[in-house]
Motif scaffolding. Structure first.
Motif, PDB file in Angstrom:
ATOM      1  N   SER A  23       0.867  -1.176   0.000  1.00 49.90           N
ATOM      2  CA  SER A  23       0.000   0.000   0.000  1.00 49.90           C
ATOM      3  C   SER A  23       0.901   1.222   0.000  1.00 49.90           C
ATOM      4  N   GLY A  24       0.317   2.396   0.123  1.00 49.40           N
ATOM      5  CA  GLY A  24       1.143   3.593   0.120  1.00 49.40           C
ATOM      6  C   GLY A  24       2.167   3.614   1.236  1.00 49.40           C
ATOM      7  N   SER A  25       1.758   3.150   2.420  1.00 51.52           N
ATOM      8  CA  SER A  25       2.621   3.329   3.589  1.00 51.52           C
ATOM      9  C   SER A  25       3.341   2.071   4.043  1.00 51.52           C
ATOM     10  N   ILE A  26       2.840   0.890   3.664  1.00 51.25           N
ATOM     11  CA  ILE A  26       3.497  -0.335   4.136  1.00 51.25           C
ATOM     12  C   ILE A  26       3.584  -1.387   3.037  1.00 51.25           C
ATOM     13  N   ARG A  27       4.434  -2.368   3.322  1.00 54.64           N
ATOM     14  CA  ARG A  27       4.635  -3.498   2.436  1.00 54.64           C
ATOM     15  C   ARG A  27       4.840  -4.693   3.346  1.00 54.64           C
ATOM     16  N   ILE A  28       4.092  -5.767   3.074  1.00 60.40           N
ATOM     17  CA  ILE A  28       4.246  -6.986   3.871  1.00 60.40           C
ATOM     18  C   ILE A  28       4.776  -8.079   2.958  1.00 60.40           C
ATOM     19  N   GLU A  29       5.857  -8.718   3.376  1.00 59.23           N
ATOM     20  CA  GLU A  29       6.514  -9.737   2.556  1.00 59.23           C
ATOM     21  C   GLU A  29       6.652 -11.039   3.319  1.00 59.23           C
ATOM     22  N   ARG A  30       6.555 -12.135   2.589  1.00 59.03           N
ATOM     23  CA  ARG A  30       6.996 -13.422   3.100  1.00 59.03           C
ATOM     24  C   ARG A  30       8.362 -13.701   2.510  1.00 59.03           C
ATOM     25  N   ILE A  31       9.286 -14.109   3.352  1.00 62.20           N
ATOM     26  CA  ILE A  31      10.624 -14.457   2.884  1.00 62.20           C
ATOM     27  C   ILE A  31      10.906 -15.895   3.296  1.00 62.20           C
ATOM     28  N   LEU A  32      11.339 -16.689   2.321  1.00 64.37           N
ATOM     29  CA  LEU A  32      11.681 -18.096   2.571  1.00 64.37           C
ATOM     30  C   LEU A  32      13.172 -18.279   2.389  1.00 64.37           C
ATOM     31  N   SER A  33      13.820 -18.999   3.313  1.00 68.68           N
ATOM     32  CA  SER A  33      15.237 -19.304   3.142  1.00 68.68           C
ATOM     33  C   SER A  33      15.529 -20.703   3.663  1.00 68.68           C
ATOM     34  N   THR A  34      16.475 -21.367   3.031  1.00 65.74           N
ATOM     35  CA  THR A  34      16.990 -22.667   3.528  1.00 65.74           C
ATOM     36  C   THR A  34      18.501 -22.612   3.433  1.00 65.74           C
ATOM     37  N   GLY A  35      19.116 -22.047   4.435  1.00 64.84           N
ATOM     38  CA  GLY A  35      20.573 -22.019   4.485  1.00 64.84           C
ATOM     39  C   GLY A  35      21.193 -20.788   3.874  1.00 64.84           C
ATOM     40  N   GLN A  36      20.397 -20.017   3.123  1.00 63.49           N
ATOM     41  CA  GLN A  36      20.955 -18.812   2.505  1.00 63.49           C
ATOM     42  C   GLN A  36      21.273 -17.742   3.545  1.00 63.49           C
ATOM     43  N   GLY A  57      11.123 -22.338  11.416  1.00 65.49           N
ATOM     44  CA  GLY A  57      12.548 -22.458  11.152  1.00 65.49           C
ATOM     45  C   GLY A  57      13.384 -21.666  12.142  1.00 65.49           C
ATOM     46  N   ALA A  58      14.549 -21.232  11.691  1.00 66.17           N
ATOM     47  CA  ALA A  58      15.466 -20.508  12.575  1.00 66.17           C
ATOM     48  C   ALA A  58      16.419 -19.673  11.738  1.00 66.17           C
ATOM     49  N   GLY A  59      16.765 -18.508  12.278  1.00 62.76           N
ATOM     50  CA  GLY A  59      17.678 -17.621  11.563  1.00 62.76           C
ATOM     51  C   GLY A  59      18.517 -16.822  12.544  1.00 62.76           C
ATOM     52  N   GLU A  60      19.499 -16.154  11.993  1.00 61.33           N
ATOM     53  CA  GLU A  60      20.381 -15.317  12.814  1.00 61.33           C
ATOM     54  C   GLU A  60      20.638 -14.016  12.081  1.00 61.33           C
ATOM     55  N   LEU A  61      20.508 -12.920  12.787  1.00 62.00           N
ATOM     56  CA  LEU A  61      20.813 -11.605  12.233  1.00 62.00           C
ATOM     57  C   LEU A  61      22.074 -11.075  12.904  1.00 62.00           C
ATOM     58  N   HIS A  85      22.529  -4.312   8.766  1.00 64.62           N
ATOM     59  CA  HIS A  85      22.390  -5.666   9.286  1.00 64.62           C
ATOM     60  C   HIS A  85      22.458  -6.657   8.141  1.00 64.62           C
ATOM     61  N   LYS A  86      22.620  -7.909   8.491  1.00 61.03           N
ATOM     62  CA  LYS A  86      22.560  -8.972   7.491  1.00 61.03           C
ATOM     63  C   LYS A  86      21.973 -10.228   8.106  1.00 61.03           C
ATOM     64  N   VAL A  87      21.446 -11.093   7.248  1.00 58.21           N
ATOM     65  CA  VAL A  87      21.009 -12.414   7.684  1.00 58.21           C
ATOM     66  C   VAL A  87      22.251 -13.295   7.626  1.00 58.21           C
ATOM     67  N   SER A  88      22.836 -13.593   8.792  1.00 54.84           N
ATOM     68  CA  SER A  88      24.136 -14.267   8.832  1.00 54.84           C
ATOM     69  C   SER A  88      24.029 -15.786   8.859  1.00 54.84           C
ATOM     70  N   TRP A  89      22.832 -16.298   9.095  1.00 54.56           N
ATOM     71  CA  TRP A  89      22.633 -17.749   9.092  1.00 54.56           C
ATOM     72  C   TRP A  89      21.155 -18.042   9.003  1.00 54.56           C
ATOM     73  N   THR A  90      20.806 -19.074   8.230  1.00 55.66           N
ATOM     74  CA  THR A  90      19.459 -19.654   8.320  1.00 55.66           C
ATOM     75  C   THR A  90      19.621 -21.162   8.317  1.00 55.66           C
ATOM     76  N   ASP A  91      18.702 -21.838   8.956  1.00 55.41           N
ATOM     77  CA  ASP A  91      18.772 -23.294   9.099  1.00 55.41           C
ATOM     78  C   ASP A  91      18.807 -23.975   7.728  1.00 55.41           C
ATOM     79  N   PRO A  92      19.866 -24.743   7.425  1.00 54.79           N
ATOM     80  CA  PRO A  92      19.931 -25.409   6.119  1.00 54.79           C
ATOM     81  C   PRO A  92      19.052 -26.650   6.031  1.00 54.79           C
ATOM     82  N   MET A  93      18.520 -27.101   7.171  1.00 54.33           N
ATOM     83  CA  MET A  93      17.768 -28.363   7.195  1.00 54.33           C
ATOM     84  C   MET A  93      16.261 -28.173   7.055  1.00 54.33           C
ATOM     85  N   GLN A  94      15.799 -26.948   7.068  1.00 58.32           N
ATOM     86  CA  GLN A  94      14.364 -26.705   6.937  1.00 58.32           C
ATOM     87  C   GLN A  94      14.160 -25.325   6.326  1.00 58.32           C
ATOM     88  N   VAL A  95      12.953 -25.106   5.849  1.00 56.64           N
ATOM     89  CA  VAL A  95      12.634 -23.789   5.296  1.00 56.64           C
ATOM     90  C   VAL A  95      12.287 -22.840   6.444  1.00 56.64           C
TER      91      VAL A  95
END
Lengths: 104, 104
Positions: A23-36, A57-61, A85-95
């Motif tokens: 919309s004008g003021s916001i954006r909602i996203e789904r993000i999927l990662s497996t190890g990226q 799942g699980a991630g690390e910032l 910031h960066k996404v420094s780890w995501t679980d490679p065994m699951q989405v």
């Protein structure tokens, strides 16, 4: 009925970003990662604020100030604009399913 | 680390609204319900748009145009401002966790 857990492949060659609302003021996203991790080099430096929650799942910032934050399902945080910031780890065994709300 | 599943009592005498984020343009709330419907009479008639997702449990929304929408975990929808609606049912056997993003 759209469902945030629909259309999830078990292995993803790269992160997948899906726009759920824009919309004008916001954006909602789904993000999927497996190890990226992302971005591949450097830091995210976003002009929008981002409120993000891990739904599965699980991630690390990692932040430029050296803070490291591990996220499991239900954990959420707010990342003000231009907070490097960066996404420094995501679980490679699951989405890992992230729900991100970008706003100004 | 704040977690959206923290501090959930198994029985709630009434719906519980928690503010997770509040900024100039948006507001993010956690809503907990166990069997409650709301509002008690009439319809919600909000001046903000609302994007809502069920994270746990089950609920049902009824709209003034007679649409009835059942939501299970992961289901989400957008409710434009001034769309008359109500929460016509929530599972009385478990706590339903809603994540709602209000925006203008």
């Amino acid at each position: 009925m759209p469902n945030i857990y629909n259309n999830i492949l078990s292995q993803l060659p790269e992160e997948v970003f899906s726009n759920l609302l824009s919309s004008g003021s916001i954006r909602i996203e789904r993000i999927l990662s497996t190890g990226q991790t992302s971005p591949e080099t450097g830091w995210y430096d976003q002009h929008e604020h981002e409120w993000v929650i891990v739904l599965q799942g699980a991630g690390e910032l990692t932040f430029a100030n050296s803070d490291v934050i591990n996220l499991k399902p239900g954990d959420y945080l707010n990342i003000p604009a231009h907070t490097h910031h960066k996404v420094s780890w995501t679980d490679p065994m699951q989405v890992t399913v992230w729900l991100a709300v970008f706003y100004t």
